[in-house]
Scaffold this active site. Structure first.
Site, mmCIF file in Angstrom:
data_model
loop_
_atom_site.group_PDB
_atom_site.id
_atom_site.type_symbol
_atom_site.label_atom_id
_atom_site.label_comp_id
_atom_site.label_asym_id
_atom_site.label_seq_id
_atom_site.Cartn_x
_atom_site.Cartn_y
_atom_site.Cartn_z
ATOM 1 C CE LYS A 135 -1.679 5.444 1.128
ATOM 2 N NZ LYS A 135 -1.875 5.184 2.540
ATOM 3 C CG ASP B 225 -1.898 1.079 1.239
ATOM 4 O OD1 ASP B 225 -2.712 1.103 0.296
ATOM 5 O OD2 ASP B 225 -1.839 1.937 2.145
#
Ligand code: ADP
Ligand code: ASP
Ligand code: MG
Length: 915
Positions: A775, A771
């Site tokens: 980003k 995750d």
């Protein structure tokens, strides 16, 4: 004269008025009556007492009286009274659509206290269509015309029975019977011939007006008012023009009016709309919707004080109220404005209505028969421009109108420049096929001429042009004659446009923002009008977009929410709480037109009631279907802008963005899948977004509601150079390492985070670092790096042997076995006065990205973090020594939904909402 069908035996000869009459003195009113005398052949009432009324064949198109005959006959009789004493009313088809409505019209006439009134009436609503249909059926040899004619008969019979009694009723029904049987004979002839001439058709279709005028005048008489019925075929003389229109012969008509009045003098006259006669006394019509024109011609002939056009809307709206629900009533319009509006499709007024009344400065008032309290629209020479129209004072545009079913023809070629006569040759060819050119536009380079014609005429026009320019095409002087079908015209109209710079800029800006492509433009020298040609399918959306730009100042956005889960649901609740305030304070009108999950979707035509959206979803939800959903949300033409908000974490949903943006739908999302997916896909998305006026906002993909993406974009757009972005991007890992202090075991902190709801259901989803890597890739790409997710080395915190374990529970049970590893790294860090932090880094200088556990000095801002906060440091050319730091809660439904919401407001402000 032999309008066999229009005999009205009930009407007696006119009474000669005993009132003193003033003679009209206006210049083109003929007052000399010394013309050759012939026997009068016109009689009274809507019908005429004609020789041989039953002999259809010989008398059908026989002559109405000629002016000279009439005038001579008029000598010594009653002359038309002064123009100002007359007021003219026109009642449209819907006003006389039923017996109650006819009675209502009669009441209005009776209560109008004007000294004299002339009332022009249309056929009962739908009747003219029915009459045209009779002809169509008969000439197509479809014998159902007989049944259709019965329906026409029945409609009028029932209406008459409702309204009249005694002799009045008997007389009307006798005439109706007579007319119907004549029509039957005519239609039979048409049926046998398989052909109907225009004169035949005009004669047939005009009956609707004859019947309604007779009914109305009888009802007025019934209420005790003396009233005459005028068959306007005895009065209005018109010449056909080449373009299927007619031009009034005012002189002749004026003479016939004098004559008619001399025999039918009355202070109340009900006249047929729509119908007239040719100079050869062949019955004709003023063409569809021509009753307004009838009223205008009669007003001009009478020099009336005013003409009131009664219809079914409160007046002229700033746009067709059926298409733009926010349209406002215009209190005043100039003649030119009204003409332009009607010419370009505002069918509330027939475009030819203006010219006759304008000449004598006769004001037109448009009023609603169903809403007498509405003052209506006044059309006159110098309406004072002000803010009383309900529009903003500064709005130079009064109204918008559209015409559909057009095609654009583009005649192009280098050989046209500087060659005199090209335009004349083009339009000569167009004229030869009798086509109507609605607008023309020529570039100043003279390289191309393009013009719009009705779609049904385009084939003939293109063929005529190709044959006319065959040589030029063969020689290459003309490169092509291109036809662009399925077009519409959108016209903006306003007299003040002439003196206001920037109107077209605003107009085109609104169109661009609604992602509408303009194919051709024309602005007349009068500057009363700017006309654009657009795709037909864009027409209503364009109309609404420009209308709201000039009139509403309100930015209306249709929202489709995909994924009403934790974030989507929170967003809907936030919208619920804020929508009314936004509408009130900022004129931003956000309407959720649809909500879709993976199983069910909820669609609304006007906007979901957000106070009960959860219940509505349960009660009214239907099977989810993404295509239908998008079509619904975007297809609502009344709202010019659409945004789809993807609140899922789904790559399938993300795979639609490109298509949505291409269709002019804005996209807002906290879903990282599109921006961190395959690079090629991402680049396509961004390119498309930059090329179009369609917006794609994804602030909440990094740091939830924290202004990270917008800060980065701001730095880049203002010319700063990004060197490095480093941050704690995961709220979960932030929490874990902020608490991984002292003697605490790593697994114990993970357990605590899980129990507090900070982690995904399977904590490995957080600990794996993917995750964070997503980003990092989003920020890297935003900074210009062309990286794939696989280019980012990720230090996973999931011990290798635990990666394959099926259940999260088992993982949690086994995790303590691996605590030593991280405990050791923490000790090493502490020994040098440092802490461990799980960070993502974008190294723009070296074009790399990494996700790893790093050590930071205890004084470093990253070491100061508490709770689950995110922190991001931008090192740039401007912020080189001291990085620009953003810190705050970077996870959780409230802040993420807040980030999405602020993107929606950013969109509204990009679309023109006041800031
Ligand atoms: P009538 O039968 O009374 O002549 P029409 O149907 O010809 O009535 O004209 C009235 C209709 O014109 C209205 O019902 C409305 O739908 C339509 N219309 C189109 N544009 C406008 C506009 N700008 N303002 C008002 N009405 C409009
Ligand atoms: N009845 C005619 C028509 O429908 C004329 C009118 O109503 O204006 O076209
Ligand atoms: Mg009309």
């Amino acid at each position: 004269m032999a309008f066999a069908s229009s005999i009205s035996p009930s009407y007696s000869l006119p009474n000669i008025s005993s009132k003193p009459n003033k003679i009209l003195t206006t210049p083109n009113k003929i007052q000399s009556f010394n013309l050759i005398q012939r026997p009068p052949i016109i009689s009274v009432g809507c019908g005429s007492k004609l020789q041989g009324r039953n002999s259809l064949n010989s008398n059908l198109f026989a002559s109405a009286a000629s002016a000279d005959t009439l005038l001579n006959d008029a000598v010594g009789k009653v002359q038309l009274p002064d123009g100002d004493t007359w007021s003219v009313h026109k009642f449209g088809g819907t006003c006389v659509g039923t017996s109650e409505r006819i009675q209502n019209v009669a009441n209005i006439i009776v209560h109008d206290d004007s000294e004299r009134k002339l009332v022009v009436v249309s056929a009962m609503s739908k009747v003219t269509d029915m009459m045209y249909d009779l002809i169509y059926k008969a000439h197509s040899r479809d014998d159902s015309y007989v049944v259709a004619l019965d329906a026409v008969f029945e409609k009028h019979k029932t209406t008459a029975v409702d309204l009249l009694d005694g002799d009045d009723l008997a007389n009307f029904l006798a005439k109706l019977h007579q007319d119907i049987s004549n029509l039957k004979a005519m239609l039979r002839a048409i049926y046998i011939a398989g052909h109907a001439t225009e004169s035949f058709s005009d004669f047939v279709v005009g009956h609707g007006e004859l019947w309604s005028a007779e009914l109305l005048s009888a009802v007025v008489r019934k209420s005790g008012i003396e009233c005459k019925c005028m068959d306007t075929r005895e009065v209005l003389v018109v010449n056909p023009t080449s373009s299927n229109l007619v031009d009034p012969d005012y002189l002749e008509s004026s003479l016939r009016l004098e004559k008619w009045y001399s025999k039918n003098s009355s202070d109340t006259i009900v006249a047929t709309g729509f119908i007239a006669t040719t100079p050869q006394n062949v019955p004709t019509t003023l063409k569809r919707d021509g009753s307004d024109f009838s009223a205008a011609i009669l007003s001009a002939l009478l020099r009336a004080r005013q003409v009131t056009i009664w219809t079914d809307v409160d007046g002229v709206y700033s746009a067709d109220p059926r298409k733009v629900s926010e349209a406002v009533i215009l209190k005043k319009l100039s003649y030119q404005e009204a003409w332009e509006m009607s010419y370009f499709g505002a069918n509330v007024l027939h475009p030819r209505t203006i010219i006759p009344v304008m000449k004598y400065d006769i004001p037109i008032v448009i009023r609603n028969i169903f809403n007498l309290s509405a003052p209506g629209t006044m059309i006159c020479r110098f309406p004072d421009f002000g803010n009383e129209d309900g529009q903003r004072v500064e709005s130079p545009v009064k109204g918008f109108a559209t015409i559909d079913n057009l095609a654009l023809i583009n005649v192009e070629g280098t050989g046209m420049a500087g060659v005199p006569g090209t335009a004349s040759a083009i339009f000569g060819a167009v004229k030869d096929v009798g086509a109507n050119v609605i607008m023309i536009s020529q570039a100043s380079s003279e390289h191309s001429v393009c013009f719009a014609v009705p779609e049904k005429e385009v084939k003939a026009v293109a063929a005529a042009l190709e044959s006319r320019f065959r040589q030029a095409l063969d020689a290459g002087r003309l490169s092509q004659i291109a036809v662009i079908p399925n077009c519409s015209i959108l016209a903006a109209v306003g007299q003040k446009m002439a003196s206001t710079p920037g109107v077209s800029a605003t107009l085109f800006n609104a169109l661009a923002k609604a992602n509408i492509n303009v194919r051709a433009i024309a602005q007349g020298c009068s500057e009363f009008n700017i006309t654009v040609v657009i795709k037909r399918e864009d027409c209503i959306r364009a109309l609404r977009a420009v209308h709201s730009r000039f009139y509403l100042s309100k930015t209306t956005i249709a929202i489709g929410i995909v994924g009403p889960g934790l974030i989507g649901g929170t967003l809907l609740d936030q919208l619920r709480d804020q929508a009314a305030i936004l509408k009130e304070k900022s004129n931003i009108d956000l309407r959720v037109m649809g909500i879709t999950g993976s199983g069910t979707m909820l669609l609304s035509d006007t906007g979901v009631d957000l106070s009960i959206w959860r219940d509505l979803r349960k009660e009214k939800g239907e099977k989810a279907d993404m295509q239908k959903f998008v079509h619904h949300v975007h297809g609502n033409h009344f709202i010019p802008n659409t945004v789809i908000v993807d609140c899922t974490a789904d790559s399938y949903v993300a795979s639609h963005y490109l298509d949505w943006l291409r269709r002019g739908i804005h996209v807002i999302t906290p879903n990282k899948k599109a921006n961190s997916g395959p690079l090629e896909q991402y680049l396509k998305l961004r390119t498309l977004q930059r090329q179009s006026y369609t917006h794609y906002f994804y602030e909440a993909t990094v740091g939830a509601g924290l202004p990270i993406i917008s800060t980065l974009q701001g730095l880049l757009e203002t010319g700063d150079k990004i060197l490095r972005i480093e941050g704690i991007f995961s709220g979960t890992l932030s929490y874990i390492f902020n608490n991984f202090a002292g003697e605490r075991a790593f697994s114990e902190v993970v357990k605590e985070a899980k129990e507090a709801g900070y982690t995904e259901p399977d904590p490995r989803d957080d600990l794996s670092g993917t995750d964070v890597a997503r980003k990092v890739i989003i920020l890297a790409r935003e900074s210009g790096l062309k990286l794939e997710l696989t280019d980012i080395p990720i230090e996973s915190l999931v011990p290798e042997p635990l990666k394959g374990i099926a259940s999260p529970e088992e993982f949690m049970q086994q995790l303590p076995q691996y605590d030593q590893d991280l405990a050791k790294r923490r000790r090493e860090a502490e020994a040098t006065g440092e802490v461990l932090r799980y960070v993502g880094v974008v190294d723009v200088v070296n074009q790399k990205g990494t996700v790893e556990l790093r050590r930071y000095k205890k004084e470093h801002p990253f070491a100061q973090l508490a709770g689950s906060d995110n922190i991001i440091a931008f090192s740039t050319q401007r912020y080189e020594k001291q990085p620009l730091i953003i810190r705050g809660p970077g996870a959780g439904a409230e802040v993420t939904a807040g980030g999405v919401f602020s993107d929606i407001l950013r969109l509204a402000s990009y679309l023109g909402a006041p800031s």
